[in-house]
Design a protein around this motif. Structure first.
Motif, short mmCIF file in Angstrom:
data_model
loop_
_atom_site.label_atom_id
_atom_site.label_comp_id
_atom_site.label_asym_id
_atom_site.label_seq_id
_atom_site.Cartn_x
_atom_site.Cartn_y
_atom_site.Cartn_z
N ASP A 51 0.83 -1.21 0.00
CA ASP A 51 0.00 0.00 0.00
C ASP A 51 0.86 1.26 0.00
O ASP A 51 0.55 2.24 -0.69
CB ASP A 51 -0.93 0.00 1.21
CG ASP A 51 -2.03 -1.05 1.11
OD1 ASP A 51 -2.30 -1.51 -0.02
OD2 ASP A 51 -2.61 -1.41 2.14
N ASP A 52 1.96 1.24 0.77
CA ASP A 52 2.87 2.39 0.78
C ASP A 52 3.48 2.62 -0.60
O ASP A 52 3.57 3.76 -1.08
CB ASP A 52 3.98 2.18 1.81
CG ASP A 52 3.50 2.37 3.24
OD1 ASP A 52 2.39 2.91 3.44
OD2 ASP A 52 4.25 1.96 4.16
N ARG A 86 0.93 4.10 -3.05
CA ARG A 86 0.77 5.55 -2.91
C ARG A 86 1.97 6.28 -3.51
O ARG A 86 1.81 7.32 -4.18
CB ARG A 86 0.61 5.90 -1.42
CG ARG A 86 -0.76 5.55 -0.87
CD ARG A 86 -0.95 6.08 0.55
NE ARG A 86 -0.16 5.33 1.52
CZ ARG A 86 -0.60 4.25 2.16
NH1 ARG A 86 -1.82 3.79 1.93
NH2 ARG A 86 0.17 3.63 3.05
#
Length: 218
Positions: free
Chosen positions: A81-82, A85
């Motif tokens: 997820d990091d 982004r």
């Protein structure tokens, strides 16, 4: 964090991409309902054929991937997820070539020798994933190998101490080894940090061939 669990189990089928040229890779992992893991034995360095610890999982480069020390690869959904982004794009489970996509577990806080009880299987942390050109080709991001390595959170390779089936939703129970050899430190050692290499060798937590590999680099 929530309770550590398996979010997804993933298998790679043979896939041709530009790198490596002319040889199928199994980096394109896709979620399945269940995986069966077992110790695949040592790498087959002589012929380069891959031996994964996950039944049905293809490995194209047996000289650098697979074998007992790299039987199963795990990566945290939170890390995906990091990166999603940071890159401004969707990264589905299995995108980084991981067999286990975890949730609720700081995978990169692992130490070599930590033991994971996952489903019916028992796994042991053996080291980091070192990024390669095949990974860079899959991602299609400029300077990917250097960027991923510099980030220092590589996910972990695990050996199979007890074979068994693993499914999405299975809890992960971690028994800490206390070895003191963190996965990020070992990654730095494999990337050429001499002080990290000495620390890794002195820890006593490495397998014989990994210790010999680092000693040769020093």
């Amino acid at each position: 964090m929530s309770e550590p669990r398996v979010r997804s189990v993933n298998i790679g089928r043979p896939l041709l991409q530009r790198v490596p040229k002319g040889r199928p890779t199994g980096i394109g992992k896709q979620p399945v309902d269940v995986i069966t893991v077992a110790d695949p034995g040592p790498k087959r360095v002589e012929d380069g054929s891959g031996v994964s610890g996950v039944e049905g999982d293809h490995i194209g480069d047996g000289r650098h991937h697979g074998g007992s020390d790299q039987a199963v690869y795990a990566f945290a959904r939170e890390e995906l997820d990091d990166w999603a982004r940071a890159l401004g794009r969707e990264l589905p489970d299995g995108m980084f070539g991981e067999n286990l996509t975890t949730s609720g577990l700081d995978v990169d806080a692992s130490e070599v020798g930590d033991v994971w009880h996952v489903g019916a299987a028992v796994l042991e942390v053996r080291g980091p994933r070192v990024p390669c050109a095949t990974f860079a080709e899959r991602m299609g991001e400029r300077g990917w190998v250097k960027r991923f390595a510099a980030h220092g959170r590589s996910g972990v390779y695990l050996q199979v101490n007890q074979p068994g089936e693993i499914r999405p939703g299975d809890p992960i129970t971690v028994a800490r080894s206390g070895s003191g050899l963190t996965v990020p430190l070992l990654l730095r050692a494999f990337l050429g940090d001499r002080d990290a290499a000495r620390t890794a060798i002195d820890s006593g937590a490495l397998s014989e061939h990994r210790r010999a590999e680092l000693a040769e680099r020093l």
